[in-house]
Scaffold this active site. Structure first.
Site, PDB file in Angstrom:
ATOM      1  N   GLU A 178      -1.029   1.691  -5.325  1.00  0.00           N
ATOM      2  CA  GLU A 178      -0.894   0.574  -4.537  1.00  0.00           C
ATOM      3  C   GLU A 178      -0.849  -0.642  -5.393  1.00  0.00           C
ATOM      4  O   GLU A 178      -1.852  -0.656  -6.410  1.00  0.00           O
ATOM      5  CB  GLU A 178      -2.025   0.337  -3.289  1.00  0.00           C
ATOM      6  CG  GLU A 178      -2.370   1.406  -2.548  1.00  0.00           C
ATOM      7  CD  GLU A 178      -3.479   1.409  -1.700  1.00  0.00           C
ATOM      8  OE1 GLU A 178      -3.958   0.340  -1.300  1.00  0.00           O
ATOM      9  OE2 GLU A 178      -4.062   2.495  -1.453  1.00  0.00           O
ATOM     10  N   HIS A 213       0.741  -1.143   0.054  1.00  0.00           N
ATOM     11  CA  HIS A 213      -0.048   0.158  -0.035  1.00  0.00           C
ATOM     12  C   HIS A 213       0.911   1.258   0.082  1.00  0.00           C
ATOM     13  O   HIS A 213       0.900   1.978   1.114  1.00  0.00           O
ATOM     14  CB  HIS A 213      -0.748  -0.081   1.334  1.00  0.00           C
ATOM     15  CG  HIS A 213      -1.721   0.938   1.269  1.00  0.00           C
ATOM     16  ND1 HIS A 213      -1.657   2.357   1.419  1.00  0.00           N
ATOM     17  CD2 HIS A 213      -3.157   0.572   1.856  1.00  0.00           C
ATOM     18  CE1 HIS A 213      -2.909   2.945   1.565  1.00  0.00           C
ATOM     19  NE2 HIS A 213      -3.780   1.757   1.833  1.00  0.00           N
TER      20      HIS A 213
END
Ligand code: BG6
Length: 304
Positions: free
Chosen positions: A275, A172
């Site tokens: 991400e 992420h």
């Protein structure tokens, strides 16, 4: 972590001029990886890359000034490892959002310098009573970080139990920017996405992405590189990936940033998440003894 533990880590895994362990923010243990072309800091809490700086460049990752640095809590910024699910678990909403490995302390398994001169660290975590109470599966999870001119982060899932399980997840990554309103993100033109700020309505990306409002999108069926073009700073950040057909783009904008205790109120202007994910239908069944690998490779180019 006490000084003694840091001393033990340095004795077992320190590499002269390349890998050193130290107390980081909140006293959490971090590893600093250095070579002639780049340097990075990785926190053992969550196997979390906090910083990466190629030679002559500014920091590539954004880190919230309000982040927690506490065992049991997630760090805001850098590269959180989301696993075994991205966002809400599809069949078990009681699991923490983005899974449970972000807030766990990982072990160091190995450090070294590869044949290409990149400095590496491998961290691991596995199932125990706590994880089995949440998610009843045997697993071994490893994160391999390799640092040079680029940084690569590989998340390796191994099923050590005797039943198959299904995983999603994400690396992420939070990127530092000059001003998000002036940035464009290329590489997702023509892709379909689910728009989380519009009840997951299905939409198609036209042209580059510009961020002028809360943005939370799950781009599907894409293995393409994305490039963050930050013309004000003259920097282009390229994100390549393997084992992923989903890319998530997120900026909380004003109201959501204000609602998050670990996010500075105006800091949304200086960041964007792009991400490398396994989300939506991009999930993987991992049988006993099998592995799934998810990797992101991040490098910086100077705009002409
Ligand atoms: C993104 C999600 O991946 O992560 C967002 O798409 C979410 O919906 C964001 O708000 C941050 O999640 P968390 O759990 O770190 O606050």
């Amino acid at each position: 972590m006490s000084l003694t533990d840091i001393d033990i880590l340095n004795e077992r895994f320190g590499v002269a001029d390349h890998v050193v362990f130290m107390d980081g923010p909140g006293g959490l243990p971090i590893a600093e990886l250095v070579n002639d072309e780049g340097e990075a800091r990785i926190c053992l809490l969550g196997a979390h890359v906090l910083q990466f700086k190629p030679g002559g460049e500014e920091q590539v990752f954004w880190l919230s000034s309000e982040s927690y640095f506490e065992e049991g809590k997630e760090i805001r910024g850098g590269i959180p490892v989301c696993w075994p699910c991205f966002a809400v678990h599809p069949t078990d909403e009681s699991l923490p959002l983005h899974g449970f490995v972000r807030s766990r302390m990982w072990e160091v398994l190995r450090t070294g310098v590869g044949g290409d001169g990149c400095v590496e660290i491998e961290l691991g975590t596995r199932d125990d009573e706590v994880t089995r109470a949440m998610w009843p599966h045997g697993f071994e999870l490893r994160v391999v970080v390799s640092v040079g001119k680029a940084i690569s982060v590989e998340l390796i899932t191994r099923n050590s139990g005797d039943e198959a399980f299904v995983v999603s997840g994400a690396l992420h990554s939070y990127f530092a920017l000059s001003d998000v309103r002036l940035v464009e993100i290329a590489g997702l033109e023509g892709c379909e996405y689910g728009d989380k700020v519009d009840s997951m309505a299905k939409k198609r990306q036209e042209g580059n992405i510009r961020i002028i409002d809360e943005t939370d999108r799950v781009y599907v069926d894409t293995a393409a590189d994305t490039v963050i073009e930050d013309s004000l700073s003259g920097r282009r950040v390229r994100i390549s990936k393997k084992g992923s057909r989903t890319t998530v783009v997120w900026n909380p904008w004003i109201d959501k940033a204000a609602r998050m205790a670990d996010f500075g109120d105006t800091e949304y202007l200086g960041m964007v998440c792009v991400e490398t994910a396994n989300a939506a239908d991009d999930v993987y069944e991992v049988g006993p003894g099998e592995e799934h690998r998810l990797e992101t490779i991040i490098s910086v180019e100077r705009a002409e």
